[in-house]
Every structure is written in C-alpha cells, then in structure tokens.
Motif scaffolding. Structure first.
Motif, PDB file in Angstrom:
ATOM      1  N   ASN A  67       0.815  -1.243  -0.018  1.00 13.35           N
ATOM      2  CA  ASN A  67       0.047  -0.095   0.147  1.00 13.35           C
ATOM      3  C   ASN A  67       0.783   1.323  -0.053  1.00 13.35           C
ATOM      4  OD1 ASN A  67      -1.696  -2.289   1.727  1.00 13.35           O
ATOM      5  ND2 ASN A  67      -2.834  -1.145   0.238  1.00 13.35           N
ATOM      6  N   THR A  68       1.896   1.316  -0.774  1.00 11.82           N
ATOM      7  CA  THR A  68       2.458   2.715  -1.207  1.00 11.82           C
ATOM      8  C   THR A  68       2.571   2.764  -2.716  1.00 11.82           C
ATOM      9  OG1 THR A  68       4.758   1.261  -1.615  1.00 11.82           O
ATOM     10  CG2 THR A  68       4.151   2.053   0.947  1.00 11.82           C
ATOM     11  N   TRP A  69       2.868   3.988  -2.737  1.00  9.79           N
ATOM     12  CA  TRP A  69       2.986   4.468  -4.438  1.00  9.79           C
ATOM     13  C   TRP A  69       3.838   5.697  -4.525  1.00  9.79           C
ATOM     14  CZ3 TRP A  69       2.243   8.692  -7.349  1.00  9.79           C
ATOM     15  CH2 TRP A  69       2.131   8.624  -8.662  1.00  9.79           C
ATOM     16  N   PRO A  70       4.920   5.593  -5.590  1.00 12.17           N
ATOM     17  CA  PRO A  70       4.807   4.777  -6.619  1.00 12.17           C
ATOM     18  C   PRO A  70       5.739   3.739  -6.398  1.00 12.17           C
ATOM     19  CG  PRO A  70       6.563   6.550  -6.730  1.00 12.17           C
ATOM     20  CD  PRO A  70       5.663   6.829  -5.709  1.00 12.17           C
ATOM     21  N   LEU A  71       6.299   3.412  -5.071  1.00  7.74           N
ATOM     22  CA  LEU A  71       7.038   2.174  -5.092  1.00  7.74           C
ATOM     23  C   LEU A  71       6.267   1.087  -4.596  1.00  7.74           C
ATOM     24  CD1 LEU A  71      10.238   3.740  -3.270  1.00  7.74           C
ATOM     25  CD2 LEU A  71       9.753   3.631  -5.778  1.00  7.74           C
ATOM     26  N   MET A  72       6.787  -0.288  -4.725  1.00  5.64           N
ATOM     27  CA  MET A  72       6.141  -1.332  -4.289  1.00  5.64           C
ATOM     28  C   MET A  72       7.228  -2.105  -3.616  1.00  5.64           C
ATOM     29  SD  MET A  72       3.683  -2.929  -7.170  1.00  5.64           S
ATOM     30  CE  MET A  72       3.129  -4.425  -6.148  1.00  5.64           C
ATOM     31  N   GLY A 115      -7.648   5.644  -7.894  1.00 13.24           N
ATOM     32  CA  GLY A 115      -7.003   4.107  -7.523  1.00 13.24           C
ATOM     33  C   GLY A 115      -5.852   4.488  -6.404  1.00 13.24           C
ATOM     34  N   ILE A 116      -5.178   5.204  -6.683  1.00 14.81           N
ATOM     35  CA  ILE A 116      -3.740   5.352  -5.964  1.00 14.81           C
ATOM     36  C   ILE A 116      -4.304   5.759  -4.474  1.00 14.81           C
ATOM     37  CG2 ILE A 116      -1.854   6.797  -5.511  1.00 14.81           C
ATOM     38  CD1 ILE A 116      -1.551   7.304  -8.202  1.00 14.81           C
ATOM     39  N   VAL A 117      -5.383   6.629  -4.308  1.00 16.81           N
ATOM     40  CA  VAL A 117      -5.909   6.971  -3.010  1.00 16.81           C
ATOM     41  C   VAL A 117      -6.541   5.782  -2.423  1.00 16.81           C
ATOM     42  CG1 VAL A 117      -7.550   8.294  -1.949  1.00 16.81           C
ATOM     43  CG2 VAL A 117      -6.344   9.443  -3.504  1.00 16.81           C
ATOM     44  N   THR A 118      -7.150   4.874  -3.133  1.00 12.96           N
ATOM     45  CA  THR A 118      -7.887   3.680  -2.562  1.00 12.96           C
ATOM     46  C   THR A 118      -6.672   2.915  -1.987  1.00 12.96           C
ATOM     47  OG1 THR A 118      -9.533   3.856  -4.240  1.00 12.96           O
ATOM     48  CG2 THR A 118      -9.069   1.599  -3.303  1.00 12.96           C
ATOM     49  N   LEU A 119      -5.674   2.767  -2.848  1.00 12.48           N
ATOM     50  CA  LEU A 119      -4.448   1.790  -2.371  1.00 12.48           C
ATOM     51  C   LEU A 119      -3.837   2.122  -1.183  1.00 12.48           C
ATOM     52  CD1 LEU A 119      -2.731  -0.562  -3.248  1.00 12.48           C
ATOM     53  CD2 LEU A 119      -1.014   1.233  -4.279  1.00 12.48           C
ATOM     54  N   LEU A 120      -3.588   3.604  -1.196  1.00 15.67           N
ATOM     55  CA  LEU A 120      -2.815   4.176   0.044  1.00 15.67           C
ATOM     56  C   LEU A 120      -3.689   3.963   1.348  1.00 15.67           C
ATOM     57  CD1 LEU A 120      -1.429   7.293  -1.511  1.00 15.67           C
ATOM     58  CD2 LEU A 120      -0.090   5.156  -1.008  1.00 15.67           C
ATOM     59  N   LEU A 121      -5.142   4.132   1.151  1.00 15.40           N
ATOM     60  CA  LEU A 121      -6.018   4.013   2.435  1.00 15.40           C
ATOM     61  C   LEU A 121      -6.209   2.595   2.590  1.00 15.40           C
ATOM     62  CD1 LEU A 121      -8.568   6.847   1.601  1.00 15.40           C
ATOM     63  CD2 LEU A 121      -6.368   7.051   3.135  1.00 15.40           C
ATOM     64  N   VAL A 122      -5.773   1.489   1.895  1.00 11.72           N
ATOM     65  CA  VAL A 122      -5.889   0.239   2.238  1.00 11.72           C
ATOM     66  C   VAL A 122      -7.369  -0.278   1.758  1.00 11.72           C
ATOM     67  CG1 VAL A 122      -5.202  -1.809   3.576  1.00 11.72           C
ATOM     68  CG2 VAL A 122      -4.207   0.292   3.889  1.00 11.72           C
ATOM     69  N   VAL A 123      -7.803   0.371   0.910  1.00  6.14           N
ATOM     70  CA  VAL A 123      -9.086  -0.221   0.335  1.00  6.14           C
ATOM     71  C   VAL A 123     -10.403   0.015   1.486  1.00  6.14           C
ATOM     72  CG1 VAL A 123     -10.359  -1.659  -1.249  1.00  6.14           C
ATOM     73  CG2 VAL A 123      -7.869  -1.604  -1.021  1.00  6.14           C
ATOM     74  N   PRO A 124     -10.805   1.294   1.654  1.00  7.87           N
ATOM     75  CA  PRO A 124     -11.895   1.595   2.721  1.00  7.87           C
ATOM     76  C   PRO A 124     -13.246   1.289   1.619  1.00  7.87           C
ATOM     77  CG  PRO A 124     -10.878   3.507   2.227  1.00  7.87           C
ATOM     78  CD  PRO A 124      -9.979   2.450   1.773  1.00  7.87           C
ATOM     79  N   LEU A 125     -14.218   0.972   2.191  1.00  9.62           N
ATOM     80  CA  LEU A 125     -15.297   0.518   1.604  1.00  9.62           C
ATOM     81  C   LEU A 125     -15.953   1.630   0.484  1.00  9.62           C
ATOM     82  CD1 LEU A 125     -17.962  -1.445   0.800  1.00  9.62           C
ATOM     83  CD2 LEU A 125     -19.094  -0.219   2.730  1.00  9.62           C
ATOM     84  N   TRP A 126     -15.966   3.033   1.084  1.00 10.93           N
ATOM     85  CA  TRP A 126     -16.162   3.896   0.210  1.00 10.93           C
ATOM     86  C   TRP A 126     -15.276   4.260  -1.072  1.00 10.93           C
ATOM     87  CZ3 TRP A 126     -13.059   8.104  -1.023  1.00 10.93           C
ATOM     88  CH2 TRP A 126     -11.971   8.485   0.005  1.00 10.93           C
ATOM     89  N   ALA A 127     -13.965   4.040  -0.949  1.00 11.21           N
ATOM     90  CA  ALA A 127     -12.856   4.346  -1.922  1.00 11.21           C
ATOM     91  C   ALA A 127     -13.029   3.293  -2.953  1.00 11.21           C
ATOM     92  CB  ALA A 127     -11.515   4.505  -1.240  1.00 11.21           C
ATOM     93  N   GLY A 128     -13.155   1.929  -2.329  1.00 11.05           N
ATOM     94  CA  GLY A 128     -13.265   0.899  -3.030  1.00 11.05           C
ATOM     95  C   GLY A 128     -14.523   0.864  -4.274  1.00 11.05           C
ATOM     96  N   LEU A 129     -15.728   1.211  -3.743  1.00 15.46           N
ATOM     97  CA  LEU A 129     -16.930   1.342  -4.416  1.00 15.46           C
ATOM     98  C   LEU A 129     -16.696   2.468  -5.582  1.00 15.46           C
ATOM     99  CD1 LEU A 129     -19.711   0.800  -1.768  1.00 15.46           C
ATOM    100  CD2 LEU A 129     -18.986  -0.638  -3.513  1.00 15.46           C
TER     101      LEU A 129
END
Length: 356
Positions: free
Chosen positions: A238-243, A320-334
């Motif tokens: 859950n980092t960007w741009p690095l994995m 998508g980057i925000v969703t990843l950084l926040l570890v996929v909360p429900l609102w962001a994933g949807l």
C-alpha cells in the motif's frame, strides 16, 4: 406545441421514427444505469464479505427472502456449513448474518429487476415497430449475454463454497466483472448510435481506431481490477509509486510461483503490478490521443471528448492510488469501481460517435 398536440395519444408505431428511437435510447440508457448500479452493489457485496451468504441458486423462489425466524435459522445453518463461516466468521450472530445476507440478496434482486426491465420494454417496443430486425437481434444478443452473466455469477459463488475456500476464485470474479462491463459497453454503444446528430452544429473529426483501442484497454484494465479484487491484492503493498521499496519489483518476487503463468492470477504482487502498469498505459494513451486530435482540430467535438477522456482516465488513476494508500476502505473501493464504469461508458460514447 402543434406537433406535440398532433402526436399525443398516438400509438408508438405511428409516431415519427426519431421520436420512437428517442424512447428506445432512453430505455437502453436506463438499462445501462441499472448495470452500473448492479456493479456497485456487487462491489459492496464483495467488500463486506457477503457474497457467500446465500449458498443456493434459486432463480425464481430465491426472490423471496426468509420471512420468519425459523426460515432465517434454516438459512443461517446452511451458511454455517461452509468454510467461510468456520475459518472467517465463526461465532457470527444471526443479526450479523442478516446483514451480509441482505447485500447478496439485494444483488440478486437487482439481476432479476434488470431482466424484467430489459425484456418487457423490448417486447413492447418491438410489437409497435420502434425496434426493427437488426436492432432487435442486437438487443436479443445482449439479453442472452445477460442470461449468461447470471450463470457466471453462480459459478463464481459456487467456487467459494468449495471445502477450504473462504472467498470466490479470483479468475471467476474477474470474469463476472468483465462480462458485466461488456454488457454495459454494448448497451451504451447501441444507445449512442441511435441519436440523430445530423442537425447538430459543431465539427466532428475522424479519430481513427484510437477511441476503440482506448475502450479495449479500459476493458482489459477492468478485468485486471477484478483479479486485484478477487485476490485482495489491494490490501498489500500500500505504497506508491514504489512497491515494497522498488519501482519495479524483482523478477524473483513477480514470478515466484511455478508454473509461471499462475503468477498472473494468484501472485498478489504481480497482479497489483500489472494493474498499475496498465493504468499508466491508459493515461498515457488517452493523453496522446487528446493531444493528437487537438493538434489537428482543436475546436472539434472529437477533440473535446478526447480531452475529457484524458481527464477521466487521469482522475480514475488518482482515485485508484488513493484507494491503495488508504488500504481499500469501503467508500473508496466502491468509488473506484463505479467510476471505472463511468470511464468505460464515456469511452464507448466517444468511440461510437467518432465513427459517425
């Protein structure tokens, strides 16, 4: 006003052709909106872990939910027999079960509603001559694809009911999402093609195959997103741009499984990395497409649509980057999933209108 008065109460078959097609187009766009709603509810069903709460496929009788405490107890007992309950939700209360059951039941109900909203108006329009043979056959093909989608949905659920499984198979979830996206694209393509643009001011510019390539890339990216969702790859790195501290993970991490092809489905680092790469490719392609059209005809409608598509793809990547950084909360994933449908729909309109 005189024209409106002269057609009031007139059977649809005797209305002007443009008026008939406007009604058909509005109906098809309504279907497209229902598909997007179904994708949204399906995403919520997945993110809340509700997809395996109904362990049987009953296309007709399943429309009626449990109505008594005894009926709820029976359904709960069926759920308690599967691995997801034993390994993930052991100790769940009946009220908690009712919550996850409601999501899955609502998702299936939307599928039934979509079927009714498709076939009843189709028969009505066809009987009154608003839909001719070629359009009718096209719509029947889309309807058949919708029926296949229902079967794919159950095959997906059944994969999660196997002993030892606590979720559906990623490849089957990706297939389910991709077919839904294809249905949406087909509906929007047909609806966009029904609008009469011959009298509309504004210059169109031939855009070649680029808009259709963009549609293909977006569909491919949605399929990869289905793999990310199915394998829960978004909960890792859950980092960007690095994995894991690198812009490009080492091959030893990307291809750790044997045979190597399984990594594309089951290796979360490669699944997520592929999703990132295609996102970059889509944004770069959309920006190039907008630049190339604007260079030739900056004031054209085609250029404005291409510019809008570049903005939409960039916004979707940021989401998508925000969703990843926040570890996929429900609102962001949807939001990420639903906005992908919006981007796809706009890309299809752009591709269809660019053909003339």
């Amino acid at each position: 006003m005189a024209v409106a008065a002269s057609t009031e109460g007139m059977p649809l078959a005797r209305m002007p052709r443009t008026q008939s097609l406007s009604a058909v187009r509005a109906w098809i766009y309504c279907l497209a909106a229902l598909v997007v709603l179904m994708v949204a509810v399906g995403g919520a069903t997945r993110l809340t872990g509700s997809g395996l709460s109904i362990t049987e496929w009953r296309p007709v009788t399943g429309a009626i939910p449990p109505l008594t405490e005894q009926a709820w107890t029976v359904e709960f007992e069926k759920y308690r027999q599967i691995s997801q309950y034993e390994l993930v939700n052991k100790g769940m209360t009946l009220s908690e079960f009712k919550f996850i059951y409601a999501w899955e039941w609502g998702h299936r109900q939307l599928g039934r509603l979509l079927g009714l909203v498709f076939f009843l108006p189709l028969v009505w329009f066809w009987a009154r001559g608003a839909i001719k043979r070629r359009l009718a056959l096209t719509l029947l093909g889309i309807g058949a694809l919708g029926g296949l989608q229902g079967a794919i949905g159950w095959i997906m659920v059944a994969s999660g009911l196997e002993p030892g499984m606590t979720a559906v198979a990623p490849i089957k979830l990706a297939l389910h999402l991709t077919v839904a996206s294809i249905i949406l694209a087909c509906l929007v393509w047909v609806a966009a093609g029904l609008k009469d643009r011959s009298q509309q001011p504004g210059e169109e510019r031939a855009a070649g195959v680029a808009p259709r390539i963009l549609v293909g890339l977006i569909l491919f990216q949605i399929a990869l997103g289905g793999l990310v969702a199915g394998s829960t790859a978004g909960l890792s790195y859950n980092t960007w741009p690095l994995m894991d501290g690198a812009l490009v993970p080492p091959a030893s991490a990307l291809f750790v499984m044997n045979p190597w092809i399984e990594n594309f489905v089951d290796n979360v680092i490669l699944v997520q990395f592929n999703h990132r790469l295609v996102a970059y490719a889509i944004v770069a392609f959309a920006l190039w497409h907008a630049w190339s059209i604007r260079r030739l005809a900056a004031a054209s409608k085609t250029a404005r649509r291409a510019t809008a598509m570049a903005g939409l793809t960039l916004a979707q990547m940021v989401l998508g980057i925000v969703t990843l950084l926040l570890v996929v909360p429900l609102w962001a994933g949807l939001a990420h999933q639903v906005f992908a449908m919006a981007v796809l729909a706009m890309a299809v309109v752009h591709a269809r209108v660019s053909l003339g």
